[in-house]
Each structure stands twice: as C-alpha cells, then as structure tokens.
Design a protein around this motif. Structure first.
Motif, PDB file in Angstrom:
ATOM      1  N   THR A  40       1.140   2.357   5.823  1.00 43.42           N
ATOM      2  CA  THR A  40       0.936   1.119   5.048  1.00 43.42           C
ATOM      3  C   THR A  40       1.754   1.151   3.760  1.00 43.42           C
TER       4      THR A  40
ATOM      5  N   THR B 193       0.714  -2.997   7.323  1.00 43.38           N
ATOM      6  CA  THR B 193       0.365  -1.764   8.034  1.00 43.38           C
ATOM      7  C   THR B 193       1.093  -1.789   9.372  1.00 43.38           C
TER       8      THR B 193
ATOM      9  N   CYS C 119       7.768   0.667   5.867  1.00 39.46           N
ATOM     10  CA  CYS C 119       6.934   1.291   6.908  1.00 39.46           C
ATOM     11  C   CYS C 119       7.830   1.961   7.953  1.00 39.46           C
TER      12      CYS C 119
ATOM     13  N   LYS D 100       3.300   3.201  -1.503  1.00 41.41           N
ATOM     14  CA  LYS D 100       2.708   3.609  -0.225  1.00 41.41           C
ATOM     15  C   LYS D 100       1.190   3.611  -0.406  1.00 41.41           C
TER      16      LYS D 100
END
Ligand code: PMV
Length: 360
Positions: A21, A59, A136, A359
């Motif tokens: 995520t 995510t 990501c 993050k």
C-alpha cells in the motif's frame, strides 16, 4: 539515467502472493507543463509544489499465476466499488510500462484505490493515482531485487508514473519538484522528475494552497486533447521559451524569497496556460465566471492589504489560492469572507506543501 537503465537486466525471480500500500499526494504546478512530444516527453520543463492533504491511497494485491497470461489480469476497486470504466486507463498504463516491469503478465492483481478528496470534485486524481500505483509496482520490483537503491526506486517510480499521466511523475517526492530538462538545473530529466536541487528560502516553508471547488463536473476537454492542441499552435514555440524563462526567474525567487516576483510569475503561468487553451484550434475555455470572480477578489485584496496571496489554475475551473505561512490567518479569513461564496456548494479544501508519497 536513460530509459534503458529502467529495463530489467534479466527476468526477475517470482515472489509469492502479497500486498503493498502507498499513499501518493497530488501536486500543483507553478510553471506549467502544456504540450508534449511522443512517449510523454514534455515540450517544456515544469516545477511544482507537492501537496499534502489531497492524496490517493492504493493497495496492490498480487497473486502469481501458474502460467503467464496473454493479457493483463486485474480487478479494480475504487472506493470499495468495482469500476469497469477505469480499467482501460490501467490497461493502457500496463501496456506502456510492461517493457520496464516484465512480470506484469505473471500475476493477477487487485488494485484497491481511494482518494482523500471528494469524488468528481474537479480535482484531477490521475497524478496521485498513477503515482500511487507506480510506487506499489516498484514495491514489487524491490521485493524481487532488494539491492535497488532508494534513489533508483524513486526515479523509476517517477518514470513509470509519467507514462500513466505526465504530471504524476511530480507526485513521488516533495516538497518542490522539477520535471523536464533545463540546462540550469543539474540532473533535470525529461523522463522523470527530481527534487529541486538548489536551496529554497524559508518564505516557501509550509506554503498554503486552499483549493476552491468552483466547478465539480467532468472537464469539457481532457488534458490529453489540450496537450495535443499545442501541435501547430501559433504561439507554442514562444510559450515553451516563456516556461524556460519563468523557471529560471523562479530559481532566483526560490533563493532570495522575493514573494512579489513569485506572485507575478505564478499568476502569469496560470493565465498563459489558459491563454493557450483559448487560442488553440479548436479553442476552448475551462475557466467559469466564478473563476474570474475569485481572481478579481484576490487582486483587490492584495492591492488593499499588501498581502502576497496569489492564485494558480490547473486545466480546470477550480482555483488554487497560494499564500505563505505567516499570512495564514489573514488570508484564510479573507477566503471565508469573500471567496467561498463562489464555490459550488461552498466546498473547498485546505492543503499545503507536502513531502511526498508514503508507504503505508
Ligand atoms: O498530467 P496531465 O497530462 O494531466 O497534464 C497536466 C497539465 C497541467 O495540470 C495543466 C499542468 C501541470 O504541469 O500540471
């Protein structure tokens, strides 16, 4: 760094199923990017403030496939709901970046994304959205190759984000970001953004951006169409020269903290961007009567008070009101007294300069 440096040397080792995520902010350009060459190469350099409150959280869940698929395999959830209409944009993005992330067809992905700002507020989520997804994916690359440096991670994330949406490359780091080659800025690149490398005066610390939501509907003309209309535009070449000149003038301003000159350059940039739209073929206008009403009020307030508040505009009708930390009470009072009346349903977002993606 060149494009080649972002290509894997050998096919990466597969990793197990996992989840990453990232929260990436939006950004507001002070010198505007408008006009591009093939492969998302900007026609002129731009510089931006990274924002803080306006952000996208994504995510990415990944599951290795038994056999590599022929096409990209992914599901997309936007604010908890499946969003089929967003899928083509991701398909295009994956196709553009596959060369640099050769594992994309070896996994099934679930992309869950949400914005901190209201949906269809007229605030472009493509910058923060593409930046969050690129980060990501870089998280996966890092798991496959833990030796990559933090610098390489950020540069490649910016490089990938740029291929999703040009200005997204400025949403990886903060607080002042430069994208596009200008000889006076060492390390500047057309293929990724960098942190502004020179010293910045304390006047720009904690700069505020209150975003006035004038028009919350879909934009009539997308920025992709707008960029393309710069090809063959009668004023294009001069505009690109102007952007370089403004960038160089801003370097002096960032050094000496001259807010009068800052105001002049930033407002000139916003109006030049919209002037390009109004003089292209076909011409179009994204400002609304309320946009002009707000601009007039800002000019009157500045004249009467000596304030250094100023405005800038994106490719839309919303107004970004920029002001230094030491004026925050007075300007916020002015905004509430005189500007909120111009906003659709009285809506606005209080944001400020931020320090980049995180993050989670
Ligand atoms: O990143 P794009 O293709 O949506 O273009 C962004 C263009 C402007 O927001 C108008 C200017 C900029 O530099 O962000």
């Amino acid at each position: 760094m060149t494009e080649k440096d972002f290509i894997f040397q050998s096919f990466p080792t597969k990793i197990d199923a996992g989840k990453i995520t990232w929260k990436a902010p939006s950004n507001i350009a002070l010198v505007k990017y408008w006009g591009k060459k093939p492969n998302q190469i900007p026609a002129n350099p731009s510089v931006s403030f990274t924002l803080d409150a306006c952000a996208t959280t994504t995510t990415l869940s990944f599951l290795p496939l038994k056999e590599s698929a022929k096409s990209f395999s992914f599901d997309l959830l936007f604010e908890g709901q499946s969003k089929k209409e967003f899928k083509p944009k991701i398909e295009t993005f994956f196709a553009r970046i596959e060369k640099y992330l050769p594992f994309l067809k070896s996994y099934h992905f679930t992309i869950e994304t949400s914005n901190s700002f209201p949906h269809s507020s007229g605030i472009a989520s493509s910058a923060s959205g593409m930046a969050a997804l690129a980060l990501c994916l870089m998280g996966m690359e890092e798991q496959m190759n833990p030796n990559i440096t933090a610098n390489y991670f950020n540069q490649k994330a910016s490089f990938l984000a740029r291929l999703g949406s040009g200005s997204a490359c400025r949403s990886i780091e903060g607080d002042l970001i430069q994208w596009g080659i200008d000889e006076t800025i060492e390390g500047s690149s057309n293929i990724y953004a960098i942190k502004y490398p020179h010293s910045v005066h304390k006047n720009f610390k904690n700069y505020h951006d209150t975003i006035l939501l004038v028009h919350k509907g879909q934009k009539e003309v997308s920025s992709t169409v707008g960029h393309n209309l710069m090809h063959g535009h009668p004023f294009a070449e001069q505009r690109f020269v102007q952007a370089h000149n403004h960038l160089r003038d801003l370097q002096t301003v960032f050094l000496n903290g001259d807010l009068d000159r800052f105001v002049e350059i930033v407002e000139n940039e916003a109006l030049s961007l919209h002037a390009m739209m109004m003089t292209s073929t076909p011409y179009f206008m994204l400002m609304k009567p309320s946009t002009l009403g707000i601009i007039q009020k800002i000019w009157q307030f500045r004249k009467a008070s000596g304030s250094k508040v100023c405005f800038t505009l994106d490719a839309g009708a919303n107004v970004h009101v920029l002001y230094p930390e030491k004026e925050k009470e007075d300007v916020y009072q002015f905004i509430k007294d005189e500007l909120i009346a111009f906003c659709e349903k009285g809506q606005y977002i209080c944001d400020r300069i931020g320090f980049g993606a995180r993050k989670m």
